[in-house]
Design an enzyme around this catalytic site. Structure first.
Site, short mmCIF file in Angstrom:
data_model
loop_
_atom_site.label_atom_id
_atom_site.label_comp_id
_atom_site.label_asym_id
_atom_site.label_seq_id
_atom_site.Cartn_x
_atom_site.Cartn_y
_atom_site.Cartn_z
N GLY A 60 2.55 -3.33 6.62
CA GLY A 60 1.15 -3.02 6.41
C GLY A 60 0.37 -4.24 5.95
CB SER A 81 0.33 -7.55 1.81
OG SER A 81 0.11 -8.82 2.41
CG ASN A 120 -0.82 -5.59 -9.32
OD1 ASN A 120 -1.92 -6.03 -9.67
ND2 ASN A 120 -0.11 -6.18 -8.38
CE1 TYR A 148 -2.02 -3.92 -0.08
CE2 TYR A 148 -2.58 -4.61 -2.31
CZ TYR A 148 -1.63 -4.35 -1.34
OH TYR A 148 -0.30 -4.51 -1.62
CB SER A 206 3.01 -11.49 -9.28
OG SER A 206 1.75 -11.04 -9.74
#
Length: 266
Positions: A72, A74, A111, A135, A164
């Site tokens: 998908g 990102s 997140n 997103y 991350s």
């Protein structure tokens, strides 16, 4: 597992994790909308697939014991692109899984589902969503879709809100949000091995001293991240100026995403 499917295998995280994925199953079926780089390992196969193509996704999922869904868009992008890849594509994946024995799914959420929380706030999985862009909204949709398929059909999914996941932190925000590749791999193994998974929200973050997120609601999985971003703090302080106290990187858990513009359609 006998056969593991990895979507989004040509993306940055997919490429970084390939060696670790290859150890998780007898056969690893890699897939993406673009060709994968480099030669394939002996237990790897590659299938080019557009997630918006329902029939192709159905075929892609056949015979798989588990799915790691990294596919998908990102980053923030036009809604039309996010719609096809992150909403329609995910729906197609869940319908394919339902028709093919319901293999467990590791869903790469983000997140950015909660990006508007401040960095001085500590939250757990029960905190209301506060997405910081289209997103992030698409990942909120993904989590809701996975929950519905679990409640209605019993489809188990680990909803991993990745912080991350990079080789090492490259800014001060990542001292809180970083997840190492090894910790991500151990989380995936725990989710696949658990006798009962359900549909938990799991914060994809290493054991950082300054982390914002509480994973106690997923402790039953037995995942214990080992790495800590704190070992990179001195390096960052030597090479990178601190952002201003009023900048998004200093204020919000979603960082710059809270200020990025919404992409307009052509």
């Amino acid at each position: 597992m006998k056969r593991l499917l990895v979507t989004g295998a040509a993306g940055g995280l997919g490429r970084a994790m390939r060696d670790r994925f290859s150890k998780m199953a007898d056969e690893v079926r890699l897939s993406d909308i673009v060709e994968i780089q480099g030669s394939l390992a002996a237990n790897e196969t590659f299938v080019r697939c557009d997630l918006a193509d329902a029939a192709a996704v159905h075929t892609l999922v056949q015979g798989c014991d588990g799915i790691i869904h990294l596919g998908g868009i990102s980053v923030e992008d036009k809604f039309s692109k996010i719609l096809n890849a992150n909403l329609l594509g995910l729906y197609n994946l869940y319908e394919a899984a339902r028709a093919n024995g319901q293999p467990r799914i590791i869903f790469a959420s983000s997140n950015h589902t909660i990006g508007f929380y401040r960095q001085d706030q500590h939250i757990d999985a029960s905190a209301p969503m506060r997405p910081d862009g289209l997103y992030g909204v698409s990942k909120c949709f993904g989590e809701a879709l996975a929950r519905m398929y679990f409640e209605k059909f019993g489809q188990e999914t680990a909803l991993v809100r990745i912080g991350s996941c990079v080789e090492k932190p490259v800014n001060y925000r990542m001292l809180s949000s970083w997840m190492s590749y090894d910790d991500f791999a151990s989380l995936i193994n725990c989710a696949f091995r658990a006798p009962l998974l359900g549909c938990p929200i799991i914060w994809g973050v290493s054991n950082n001293d300054s982390r914002w997120w509480d994973n106690s609601q997923a402790e039953y999985l037995g995942w214990r991240p080992k790495d800590n971003a704190e070992i990179y703090r001195a390096e960052l302080e030597k090479t990178l100026p601190r952002p201003g106290t009023d900048e998004p990187l200093s204020l919000y858990q979603g960082g710059q995403f809270v200020k990025d513009p919404i992409f307009t359609e052509d």
